[in-house]
Design a protein around this motif. Structure first.
Motif, mmCIF file in Angstrom:
data_model
loop_
_atom_site.group_PDB
_atom_site.id
_atom_site.type_symbol
_atom_site.label_atom_id
_atom_site.label_comp_id
_atom_site.label_asym_id
_atom_site.label_seq_id
_atom_site.Cartn_x
_atom_site.Cartn_y
_atom_site.Cartn_z
ATOM 1 N N PHE A 51 0.997 -1.023 -0.207
ATOM 2 C CA PHE A 51 0.005 0.110 -0.140
ATOM 3 C C PHE A 51 0.691 1.164 -0.017
ATOM 4 N N GLN A 100 -3.972 6.499 -2.077
ATOM 5 C CA GLN A 100 -3.292 5.124 -1.799
ATOM 6 C C GLN A 100 -3.398 4.293 -3.243
ATOM 7 N N THR A 149 -13.539 3.625 -3.350
ATOM 8 C CA THR A 149 -13.877 2.961 -2.265
ATOM 9 C C THR A 149 -14.641 3.450 -1.281
ATOM 10 N N ASP A 150 -15.194 2.765 -0.358
ATOM 11 C CA ASP A 150 -15.831 3.663 0.917
ATOM 12 C C ASP A 150 -15.033 3.663 1.981
ATOM 13 N N ARG A 151 -13.788 3.537 1.791
ATOM 14 C CA ARG A 151 -12.801 3.771 2.937
ATOM 15 C C ARG A 151 -12.566 5.431 2.968
ATOM 16 N N GLU A 152 -11.988 5.466 4.243
ATOM 17 C CA GLU A 152 -11.734 7.033 4.425
ATOM 18 C C GLU A 152 -11.242 7.781 3.305
ATOM 19 N N HIS A 153 -10.261 7.276 2.555
ATOM 20 C CA HIS A 153 -9.415 8.018 1.492
ATOM 21 C C HIS A 153 -10.239 8.237 0.143
ATOM 22 N N GLY A 154 -11.567 7.345 0.167
ATOM 23 C CA GLY A 154 -12.532 7.816 -0.915
ATOM 24 C C GLY A 154 -11.972 6.811 -2.326
ATOM 25 N N HIS A 155 -10.561 6.957 -2.700
ATOM 26 C CA HIS A 155 -10.440 6.561 -4.046
ATOM 27 C C HIS A 155 -8.857 5.804 -3.795
ATOM 28 N N GLU A 156 -8.901 4.646 -4.606
ATOM 29 C CA GLU A 156 -7.595 3.977 -4.643
ATOM 30 C C GLU A 156 -6.958 3.772 -6.266
#
Ligand code: 4AD
Ligand code: MG
Length: 442
Positions: free
Chosen positions: A37, A48, A82-89
């Motif tokens: 990562f 990320q 993504t639905d994680r904190e940073h939004g996109h990967e």
């Protein structure tokens, strides 16, 4: 090699599912020998990047796995929401390390280094200023600073002011001899300018409305939260103008700066923990005006020791700002407290027609200005009072011999305004390479 994709644009969602090429620097990296990562940073943000061993070539995976923080990289991959904190990967397909970091000299600014510095963090970061610039807080500051510079240019240009440049090597003081930097000048002495003002007044009959943004220099021996030895000075000069007319512009430009950063730098202000409503108040309010005498009375009523005729230093300004939620002007200082160029008030020549603008929240003076002594007789009298040689000022006196007119101007400390609007503790936070009596490196 041109860069076509900026990390900050990922948020829009319009790249979801597409392949993009990122160019940036490794901000953080972790993972195993199967998946890495890697958070990549560019000037617009971070994202990320997920590098799976089986999704890229063995060599690419090896190199990106081994790359240290602040290595520069080019990464290709598919943008995934993504639905994680940073939004996109980014799901990485190719990765190239462009500028590696030698493992024997890893990037020095780390949390553990800060702990080790143990109270010496400030000096540690100043020693590494050239690297500190790329960290989040400094990058954010530099963006706000750029918007402040832009706002000052647009304020004056939109009002038909002409940008004008004065020399930096000069032969006399503007703001008193105690803060003059002397430079050897081919067997003579010259000084670094403290203000463009005297040379701006020379161009006043030619241009009538002029401004500049340039460095000014002051040999300030003590290190304070508000003083640099080299600072950026936004100055204006205007013909046919009174002290009040000049104050209108001071208020106008500060309001315009506050408005501009609210519009352009909302997320940066939030990053710094600055309350947007507060900045909104600076942008919309009228700035109250108070005479020096009233300020002295206020201070005395608060138990501060001050005598009439003394200039107001920072400790006193700070107390005065407690009563205001927006910047406020102090006007009509005693003649004996101010340099020769300030025009005595015709209604009471014990005072001069001048102003300081004090920023609230304890920040204090951000602008100093006023109406100029504009007749030959008056200027000779004022220079005489200061007991300084007239020789370096011959040109300045001459300006008054050929069609003198009422005029005035101000100087605004750009770094001070950035410090205040960013809510920073210390002026050195607001300038890339701060200069003070102890430091000219890096
Ligand atoms: O009040 P000052 O000394 O006024 C002048 O220089 C006038 N000749 C300006 C003019 O009328 N054209 O300086 C103006 C502003 C201050 O209000 C402050 O904001 C900033 O310049 N300033 C400094 N900023 C950082 N470090 C220093 N050492 C500063 N000295 C002044
Ligand atoms: Mg001043």
């Amino acid at each position: 090699m041109a860069k076509e994709f900026w990390i900050g644009d990922i948020k829009s969602g319009s790249y979801d599912g597409e392949e993009v090429e990122l160019k940036g620097w490794i901000h953080r990296t972790r993972g195993s020998n199967k998946i890495r990562f890697v958070v990549v940073r560019d000037s617009t943000g971070t994202v990320q990047c997920v590098a799976k061993r089986d999704s890229l070539s063995e060599q690419d995976f090896q190199r990106i796995s081994e790359a240290l923080i602040e290595s520069s990289v080019v990464v290709r991959g598919i943008v995934q929401a993504t639905d994680r904190e940073h939004g996109h990967e980014i799901q990485v397909t190719h990765a190239t390390v462009i500028g590696p970091v030698n493992p024997e000299r890893p990037f020095p600014i780390t949390e553990s280094a800060m702990v080790e510095a143990d109270g010496g963090e400030t000096e540690f970061l100043l020693d590494n200023r050239h690297l500190y610039l790329r960290t989040g807080r400094m990058t954010t500051m530099l963006k706000i600073r750029s918007s402040v510079f832009g706002a000052i240019h647009s304020y004056f240009r939109d009002r038909d002011f002409i940008e004008y440049q004065a020399p930096n090597f000069v032969s006399g003081a503007v703001e008193g001899g105690s803060t003059l930097f002397e430079v050897p000048y081919f067997g003579r002495k010259a000084y670094l300018t403290q203000s463009w003002q005297l040379y701006a007044e020379a161009a006043m009959p030619a241009l009538e409305r002029l401004y500049t943004m340039a460095p000014s220099f002051r040999a300030e021996k003590s290190r304070t939260r508000r003083h640099l030895t080299e600072f950026w000075h936004a100055e204006m000069e205007i013909a046919w103008a009174s002290n009040d007319d000049v104050m209108e512009h001071g208020e106008g430009v500060v309001r315009h700066i506050a408005n501009t950063i609210l519009e352009d730098r909302e997320s940066e202000l939030e990053n710094l923990g600055r309350d947007l409503e507060t900045i909104g108040r600076f942008a919309d309010s009228d700035y109250p005006r108070m005479r020096y005498d009233e300020a002295v009375e206020t201070l005395q009523s608060k138990g501060v020791e001050i005598e009439w005729g003394q200039d107001l230093d920072y400790s006193k300004e700070k107390i005065l700002t407690e009563d205001f939620e927006v910047p406020h002007f102090l006007t009509h200082y005693p003649r004996i407290a101010k340099p020769f160029y300030h025009r005595p008030d015709p209604d009471d020549p014990k005072y001069v027609l001048c102003h300081d603008l004090l920023a609230p929240e304890g920040y204090g003076e951000i602008i100093g200005g006023g109406e100029r002594t504009w007749s030959e007789d008056e200027i000779l009298e004022r220079i005489g009072e200061e007991d300084t040689p007239t020789e370096p000022y011959e040109f300045y006196i001459d300006i008054r011999r050929y069609g003198g007119v009422p005029h005035g101007g101000f100087g605004l400390g750009v770094d001070r305004v950035c410090t205040w609007l960013a809510g920073a503790e210390h002026i050195r936070e607001a300038i890339p390479f701060p200069r003070d009596s102890r430091r000219v490196t890096p």
